[in-house]
Design an enzyme around this catalytic site. Structure first.
Site, PDB file in Angstrom:
ATOM      1  N   ARG A  65       2.950   8.847  16.820  1.00 24.75           N
ATOM      2  CA  ARG A  65       2.925   7.388  16.694  1.00 24.75           C
ATOM      3  C   ARG A  65       4.254   6.947  16.104  1.00 24.75           C
ATOM      4  NH1 ARG A  65       4.230   7.569  11.986  1.00 24.75           N
ATOM      5  NH2 ARG A  65       4.042   5.336  11.970  1.00 24.75           N
ATOM      6  N   GLY A  66       4.421   5.618  16.028  1.00 23.07           N
ATOM      7  CA  GLY A  66       5.718   5.084  15.616  1.00 23.07           C
ATOM      8  C   GLY A  66       6.514   4.773  16.882  1.00 23.07           C
ATOM      9  N   ARG A 116      -0.007   2.431  24.889  1.00 25.19           N
ATOM     10  CA  ARG A 116      -0.018   1.525  23.734  1.00 25.19           C
ATOM     11  C   ARG A 116       0.870   0.329  24.070  1.00 25.19           C
ATOM     12  NH1 ARG A 116       0.464   3.871  17.931  1.00 25.19           N
ATOM     13  NH2 ARG A 116      -0.741   1.983  17.547  1.00 25.19           N
ATOM     14  N   GLN A 171      -1.272   5.231   7.408  1.00 24.49           N
ATOM     15  CA  GLN A 171       0.037   5.860   7.636  1.00 24.49           C
ATOM     16  C   GLN A 171       0.841   5.965   6.348  1.00 24.49           C
ATOM     17  OE1 GLN A 171      -1.235   3.430   9.555  1.00 24.49           O
ATOM     18  NE2 GLN A 171      -0.599   3.598  11.679  1.00 24.49           N
ATOM     19  N   ASP A 195       7.924  -2.724  15.799  1.00 22.77           N
ATOM     20  CA  ASP A 195       7.462  -2.268  17.113  1.00 22.77           C
ATOM     21  C   ASP A 195       8.050  -3.101  18.246  1.00 22.77           C
ATOM     22  OD1 ASP A 195       5.313  -1.072  15.249  1.00 22.77           O
ATOM     23  OD2 ASP A 195       5.090  -0.072  17.183  1.00 22.77           O
ATOM     24  N   LYS A 206       3.281  -2.994  11.998  1.00 22.75           N
ATOM     25  CA  LYS A 206       1.924  -2.613  11.585  1.00 22.75           C
ATOM     26  C   LYS A 206       1.177  -3.754  10.904  1.00 22.75           C
ATOM     27  CE  LYS A 206       0.208   0.297  12.340  1.00 22.75           C
ATOM     28  NZ  LYS A 206      -0.727   0.279  13.498  1.00 22.75           N
TER      29      LYS A 206
HETATM   30  O1  MRU Z   1       0.384   2.323  14.967  1.00 28.88           O
HETATM   31  P1  MRU Z   1       1.659   3.030  14.607  1.00 28.88           P
HETATM   32  O2  MRU Z   1       1.490   4.038  13.521  1.00 28.88           O
HETATM   33  O3  MRU Z   1       2.336   3.584  15.828  1.00 28.88           O
HETATM   34  O4  MRU Z   1       2.572   1.866  14.036  1.00 28.88           O
HETATM   35  C1  MRU Z   1       3.845   2.215  13.579  1.00 28.88           C
HETATM   36  C2  MRU Z   1       4.590   1.075  12.974  1.00 28.88           C
HETATM   37  O5  MRU Z   1       4.115  -0.034  12.880  1.00 28.88           O
HETATM   38  C3  MRU Z   1       6.013   1.369  12.578  1.00 28.88           C
HETATM   39  O6  MRU Z   1       6.381   0.593  11.486  1.00 28.88           O
HETATM   40  C4  MRU Z   1       6.960   1.073  13.759  1.00 28.88           C
HETATM   41  O7  MRU Z   1       6.490   1.665  14.933  1.00 28.88           O
HETATM   42  C5  MRU Z   1       8.343   1.541  13.481  1.00 28.88           C
HETATM   43  S1  MRU Z   1       8.478   3.291  13.409  1.00 28.88           S
HETATM   44  C6  MRU Z   1      10.117   3.653  13.163  1.00 28.88           C
END
Ligand code: MRU
Length: 342
Positions: free
Chosen positions: A45-46, A88, A195, A236, A247
């Site tokens: 994820r990320g 996603r 997270q 994102d 997030k």
């Molecule tokens: O749902 P996730 O864990 O994929 O969400 C991740 C985030 O919101 C991060 O802050 C974002 O993707 C940046 S990661 C460098």
């Protein structure tokens, strides 16, 4: 630390981020479907890591195609592409990476399957390597915003686990620490997927960077008491005007930061910027399943059929963002004018 994602011969290996920090388990993906499922289930994820995984997934999918002479693989390519694309919806980096891979496919398809396979794998590797370099550049620019002795609040995990390596928001912290600045991090636990509690605490602790875990509801109180000097988060998707999806809970933190005159910084690669979107209203927000909210660590904390809402992201209006740090530099408002500049 092993990177979150590693290409090993004919498979993509990922550390299972659902199991951290309790267990260090590695998932081996040998097909594009396995990669798509790993993204959906948040093994990986990320935003940047999702893009890198999808790029390798596309390469894996094409590697598995049979080389019957004369047969076009256009429809197979489209099938693989669409499967990875619908994993996603919010992270711009997913679509950006797939579009990059498609451009390579279009350039090489006339040369035959062997050439296409080699070119796609090379492109996935390039996307991964570039992300590592980009994060170091974000860190170099961003660390100048932090002073020695500061406590920085972060939300979610925008670290090495969310990228090729080093991280975006945590890259800024790492770069500041490398400059000799004594930085302490407050990590929001980040309900519902945790997270912050599970990943950010684990990652920073392994690096020897002081980290304090707080619940999401504590951030405002610590800001009011003057215990937090800056907020640094990842992103994102960033619209042209600077509105930023990150997030769920990021928006709340940003409003609290403004109220308490704490600078709020977003650190992200330019591949997260969606120039097609004028503002955040058009950013697709993923809604995830209800059990993530009904449970904590797999244990039910409410009625098994309690009605639930579970948006995975929110959008922070640009007016709350002090600066956006990319690999090109520190961009200040008005973002419409300054985001495109190096
Ligand atoms: O749902 P996730 O864990 O994929 O969400 C991740 C985030 O919101 C991060 O802050 C974002 O993707 C940046 S990661 C460098």
């Amino acid at each position: 630390m092993l990177p979150a994602i590693a290409w090993r011969g004919r498979s993509l290996v990922m550390i299972d981020q659902r199991k951290l920090p309790g267990q260090e388990v590695y998932v081996h993906c040998r097909t594009y479907i396995q990669v798509a499922q790993a993204i959906e289930k948040m093994v990986v994820r990320g935003a940047p890591a999702i893009g890198i995984a999808a790029a390798y997934g596309l390469a894996l999918g094409v590697m598995a195609l049979g080389a019957e002479s004369g047969r076009s693989i256009d429809r197979d390519f489209e099938r693989i592409y669409l499967r990875l694309e619908r994993t996603r919806p919010t992270a711009r980096n997913l679509f950006w990476a797939l579009e990059r891979m498609k451009a390579v496919y279009d350039r090489t398809r006339a040369e035959g399957l062997k050439a296409v396979r080699t070119a796609l794998l090379d492109e996935a590797k390039a996307i991964e390597q570039e992300d590592a370099d980009i994060n170091r550049a974000i860190g170099r620019y961003g660390q100048a915003l932090l002073a020695d002795g500061w406590t920085v609040l972060t939300h979610c995990n925008a670290g090495a686990l969310a990228t090729a390596e080093y991280g975006t928001a945590l890259g800024v912290v790492r770069a500041a620490a490398a400059e000799g600045k004594r930085i302490k991090v407050f990590a929001d636990e980040t309900r519902p997927f945790l997270q912050g509690a599970r990943l950010t605490v684990w990652e920073l602790d392994r690096d020897g960077i002081p980290v304090v875990l707080i619940t999401d509801s504590m951030a405002g109180w610590f800001m009011r008491r003057g215990e937090i000097q800056a907020v640094v988060v990842g992103a994102d998707r960033i619209a042209r005007n600077g509105d930023t999806a990150n997030k769920i809970g990021t928006y709340t933190v940003a409003v609290l930061a403004k109220e308490n005159r704490v600078p709020f910084y977003v650190a992200a690669p330019t591949s997260t910027i969606d120039l097609a979107l004028a503002d955040g209203a058009g950013i697709p927000i993923e809604e995830r399943g209800p059990d993530e909210v009904r449970t904590v660590g797999g244990r039910l904390v409410t009625l098994p059929d309690a009605e639930v809402r579970n948006p995975a992201f929110d959008v922070t209006p640009a007016a709350y963002i002090t600066a956006i740090v990319t690999e090109r530099g520190v961009h200040r408002p008005p973002y419409e004018k300054n985001l495109g500049k190096g």
